[in-house]
Design a protein around this motif. Sequence first.
Motif, PDB file in Angstrom:
ATOM      1  N   GLY A  12       1.081  -1.355   0.134  1.00 17.74           N
ATOM      2  CA  GLY A  12       0.112  -0.078   0.053  1.00 17.74           C
ATOM      3  C   GLY A  12       0.955   1.271  -0.215  1.00 17.74           C
ATOM      4  O   GLY A  12       0.088   2.518  -0.664  1.00 17.74           O
ATOM      5  N   SER A  13       1.627   1.229   1.056  1.00 19.34           N
ATOM      6  CA  SER A  13       2.596   2.348   0.871  1.00 19.34           C
ATOM      7  C   SER A  13       3.408   2.550  -0.535  1.00 19.34           C
ATOM      8  O   SER A  13       3.325   4.046  -1.156  1.00 19.34           O
ATOM      9  CB  SER A  13       3.729   2.408   2.089  1.00 19.34           C
ATOM     10  N   THR A  14       3.926   2.070  -0.852  1.00 25.45           N
ATOM     11  CA  THR A  14       4.787   1.469  -2.643  1.00 25.45           C
ATOM     12  C   THR A  14       3.651   2.026  -3.545  1.00 25.45           C
ATOM     13  O   THR A  14       3.915   3.349  -4.505  1.00 25.45           O
ATOM     14  CB  THR A  14       5.250   0.593  -2.533  1.00 25.45           C
ATOM     15  N   LEU A  15       2.637   1.722  -3.663  1.00 22.93           N
ATOM     16  CA  LEU A  15       1.669   2.174  -4.509  1.00 22.93           C
ATOM     17  C   LEU A  15       0.610   3.709  -4.032  1.00 22.93           C
ATOM     18  O   LEU A  15       1.047   4.350  -5.168  1.00 22.93           O
ATOM     19  CB  LEU A  15      -0.094   1.502  -4.598  1.00 22.93           C
ATOM     20  N   ALA A  16       0.817   3.934  -2.968  1.00 20.91           N
ATOM     21  CA  ALA A  16       1.076   5.283  -2.587  1.00 20.91           C
ATOM     22  C   ALA A  16       1.998   6.569  -2.962  1.00 20.91           C
ATOM     23  O   ALA A  16       1.841   7.761  -3.811  1.00 20.91           O
ATOM     24  CB  ALA A  16       0.584   5.707  -1.405  1.00 20.91           C
ATOM     25  N   ARG A  17       3.940   5.765  -2.662  1.00 22.73           N
ATOM     26  CA  ARG A  17       4.095   6.680  -3.667  1.00 22.73           C
ATOM     27  C   ARG A  17       3.886   7.383  -5.408  1.00 22.73           C
ATOM     28  O   ARG A  17       4.640   7.767  -5.956  1.00 22.73           O
ATOM     29  CB  ARG A  17       5.859   6.286  -3.243  1.00 22.73           C
ATOM     30  N   PHE A  18       3.968   5.270  -5.369  1.00 22.10           N
ATOM     31  CA  PHE A  18       4.607   5.802  -7.217  1.00 22.10           C
ATOM     32  C   PHE A  18       2.271   6.710  -7.558  1.00 22.10           C
ATOM     33  O   PHE A  18       2.940   7.671  -8.280  1.00 22.10           O
ATOM     34  CB  PHE A  18       3.473   4.027  -7.631  1.00 22.10           C
ATOM     35  N   LEU A  19       1.723   6.673  -6.817  1.00 26.38           N
ATOM     36  CA  LEU A  19       0.097   7.183  -7.632  1.00 26.38           C
ATOM     37  C   LEU A  19       0.389   8.510  -7.485  1.00 26.38           C
ATOM     38  O   LEU A  19      -0.373   9.035  -8.109  1.00 26.38           O
ATOM     39  CB  LEU A  19      -0.889   6.416  -7.243  1.00 26.38           C
ATOM     40  N   GLN A  20       0.781   8.960  -6.617  1.00 28.89           N
ATOM     41  CA  GLN A  20       0.617   9.793  -5.911  1.00 28.89           C
ATOM     42  C   GLN A  20       1.794  11.181  -7.357  1.00 28.89           C
ATOM     43  O   GLN A  20       1.026  12.627  -6.942  1.00 28.89           O
ATOM     44  CB  GLN A  20       1.194  10.739  -4.619  1.00 28.89           C
ATOM     45  N   VAL A  21       2.229  10.736  -7.879  1.00 26.79           N
ATOM     46  CA  VAL A  21       3.156  11.782  -8.686  1.00 26.79           C
ATOM     47  C   VAL A  21       2.195  11.460  -9.818  1.00 26.79           C
ATOM     48  O   VAL A  21       2.712  11.937 -11.025  1.00 26.79           O
ATOM     49  CB  VAL A  21       4.505  11.387  -9.295  1.00 26.79           C
ATOM     50  N   PRO A  23      -0.360  12.044 -13.082  1.00 27.60           N
ATOM     51  CA  PRO A  23      -1.187  13.241 -13.093  1.00 27.60           C
ATOM     52  C   PRO A  23      -3.245  12.915 -13.203  1.00 27.60           C
ATOM     53  O   PRO A  23      -3.304  14.306 -13.006  1.00 27.60           O
ATOM     54  CB  PRO A  23      -0.932  14.341 -14.729  1.00 27.60           C
ATOM     55  N   GLY A  24      -2.786  11.751 -13.554  1.00 29.17           N
ATOM     56  CA  GLY A  24      -4.412  11.768 -13.432  1.00 29.17           C
ATOM     57  C   GLY A  24      -4.583  11.472 -11.684  1.00 29.17           C
ATOM     58  O   GLY A  24      -6.497  11.654 -11.906  1.00 29.17           O
ATOM     59  N   VAL A  25      -4.281  11.722 -11.199  1.00 32.97           N
ATOM     60  CA  VAL A  25      -4.870  11.153  -9.773  1.00 32.97           C
ATOM     61  C   VAL A  25      -4.683  12.507  -8.284  1.00 32.97           C
ATOM     62  O   VAL A  25      -3.962  13.054  -8.866  1.00 32.97           O
ATOM     63  CB  VAL A  25      -3.632   9.847  -8.795  1.00 32.97           C
ATOM     64  N   ALA A  26      -5.838  12.697  -8.087  1.00 39.60           N
ATOM     65  CA  ALA A  26      -6.140  14.172  -7.515  1.00 39.60           C
ATOM     66  C   ALA A  26      -6.029  14.193  -6.875  1.00 39.60           C
ATOM     67  O   ALA A  26      -5.710  14.861  -6.084  1.00 39.60           O
ATOM     68  CB  ALA A  26      -7.130  14.534  -8.310  1.00 39.60           C
ATOM     69  N   GLU A  27      -6.235  13.066  -6.088  1.00 41.32           N
ATOM     70  CA  GLU A  27      -6.185  12.501  -4.095  1.00 41.32           C
ATOM     71  C   GLU A  27      -6.331  11.126  -4.397  1.00 41.32           C
ATOM     72  O   GLU A  27      -6.604  10.785  -4.395  1.00 41.32           O
ATOM     73  CB  GLU A  27      -6.965  13.460  -3.309  1.00 41.32           C
ATOM     74  N   ILE A  28      -5.141  10.877  -2.769  1.00 40.08           N
ATOM     75  CA  ILE A  28      -5.434   9.379  -2.474  1.00 40.08           C
ATOM     76  C   ILE A  28      -5.955   9.404  -0.843  1.00 40.08           C
ATOM     77  O   ILE A  28      -5.409  10.262  -0.333  1.00 40.08           O
ATOM     78  CB  ILE A  28      -3.771   8.352  -2.506  1.00 40.08           C
ATOM     79  N   PHE A  29      -6.814   8.570  -0.813  1.00 43.84           N
ATOM     80  CA  PHE A  29      -7.356   8.507   0.316  1.00 43.84           C
ATOM     81  C   PHE A  29      -7.198   7.586   1.164  1.00 43.84           C
ATOM     82  O   PHE A  29      -7.364   6.070   0.288  1.00 43.84           O
ATOM     83  CB  PHE A  29      -9.025   8.919   0.179  1.00 43.84           C
ATOM     84  N   ILE A  30      -6.470   7.081   2.453  1.00 47.32           N
ATOM     85  CA  ILE A  30      -6.078   5.942   2.744  1.00 47.32           C
ATOM     86  C   ILE A  30      -6.984   5.496   4.046  1.00 47.32           C
ATOM     87  O   ILE A  30      -6.987   6.756   4.683  1.00 47.32           O
ATOM     88  CB  ILE A  30      -4.599   5.469   2.750  1.00 47.32           C
ATOM     89  N   TRP A  31      -7.132   4.512   4.244  1.00 43.67           N
ATOM     90  CA  TRP A  31      -8.026   3.535   5.304  1.00 43.67           C
ATOM     91  C   TRP A  31      -7.091   2.191   5.629  1.00 43.67           C
ATOM     92  O   TRP A  31      -6.942   1.631   4.677  1.00 43.67           O
ATOM     93  CB  TRP A  31      -9.775   3.565   5.016  1.00 43.67           C
ATOM     94  N   ASP A  32      -7.103   1.264   7.004  1.00 41.82           N
ATOM     95  CA  ASP A  32      -6.503   1.131   7.400  1.00 41.82           C
ATOM     96  C   ASP A  32      -6.751   0.781   9.127  1.00 41.82           C
ATOM     97  O   ASP A  32      -6.674   2.172   9.642  1.00 41.82           O
ATOM     98  CB  ASP A  32      -4.794   1.057   7.255  1.00 41.82           C
ATOM     99  N   ARG A  33      -6.899  -0.837   9.297  1.00 44.06           N
ATOM    100  CA  ARG A  33      -7.248  -0.140  10.618  1.00 44.06           C
ATOM    101  C   ARG A  33      -5.694  -0.263  11.425  1.00 44.06           C
ATOM    102  O   ARG A  33      -5.882   0.180  12.682  1.00 44.06           O
ATOM    103  CB  ARG A  33      -7.154  -1.950  10.730  1.00 44.06           C
ATOM    104  N   ALA A  34      -4.458  -0.344  11.106  1.00 51.45           N
ATOM    105  CA  ALA A  34      -2.652   0.107  11.853  1.00 51.45           C
ATOM    106  C   ALA A  34      -3.154   2.196  11.804  1.00 51.45           C
ATOM    107  O   ALA A  34      -2.839   2.420  11.075  1.00 51.45           O
ATOM    108  CB  ALA A  34      -2.183  -0.449  11.102  1.00 51.45           C
ATOM    109  N   ARG A  35      -4.308   2.891  11.878  1.00 52.48           N
ATOM    110  CA  ARG A  35      -4.219   4.228  12.611  1.00 52.48           C
ATOM    111  C   ARG A  35      -2.824   5.109  12.482  1.00 52.48           C
ATOM    112  O   ARG A  35      -2.529   6.174  11.227  1.00 52.48           O
ATOM    113  CB  ARG A  35      -5.834   4.574  13.123  1.00 52.48           C
ATOM    114  N   THR A  36      -2.279   4.884  13.147  1.00 54.20           N
ATOM    115  CA  THR A  36      -0.896   5.158  13.438  1.00 54.20           C
ATOM    116  C   THR A  36      -0.480   5.136  12.410  1.00 54.20           C
ATOM    117  O   THR A  36      -0.008   5.979  11.427  1.00 54.20           O
ATOM    118  CB  THR A  36      -0.398   4.725  14.257  1.00 54.20           C
TER     119      THR A  36
END
Length: 142
Positions: A12-21, A23-36
């Motif tokens: 998930g964190s690897t995907l977030a790093r790649f997807l945040q750059v 251009p077609g992705v405006a925002e990524i909302f993440i949810w996980d049971r491990a809130r911290t």
Amino acid sequence: MQLGLIGCGSIGSTLARFLQVEPGVAEIFIWDRARTRARELARTMDKVTYVPSFGAMLDEVEVVVEAASQGALRSRGPAVLEAGRELIVMSVGAPAEPATLRAPKRAARQGASRPHVPPRPTPGRARPHPAPARAPPPRPTQ
């Protein structure tokens, strides 16, 4: 595109790093049971927002990527699909267990959406590389 991400572990964190750059992705909302861990990940990225409520994430997104586990797919996948969102499944074991996909597929019909699942490998046929070609045996010399 507003994208939801279930899970902020290694995948998930690897995907977030790649997807945040992208251009077609405006925002990524993440949810996980491990809130911290999810809050920490969101704090380190510009286009990533932590949402404490799974339902709140669904309200914000068009597509959800499951990058947590087969258990997360079973428990959260149906709600994603019933809400009419596309679901991209990253749990590699999901295609190997047809029972894991039953509820999400049923929910997809109700929500008029669909899960995107990697293909199930066929035992004995999946090879990472093609077998090397063998040279013909040498001809006997006279």
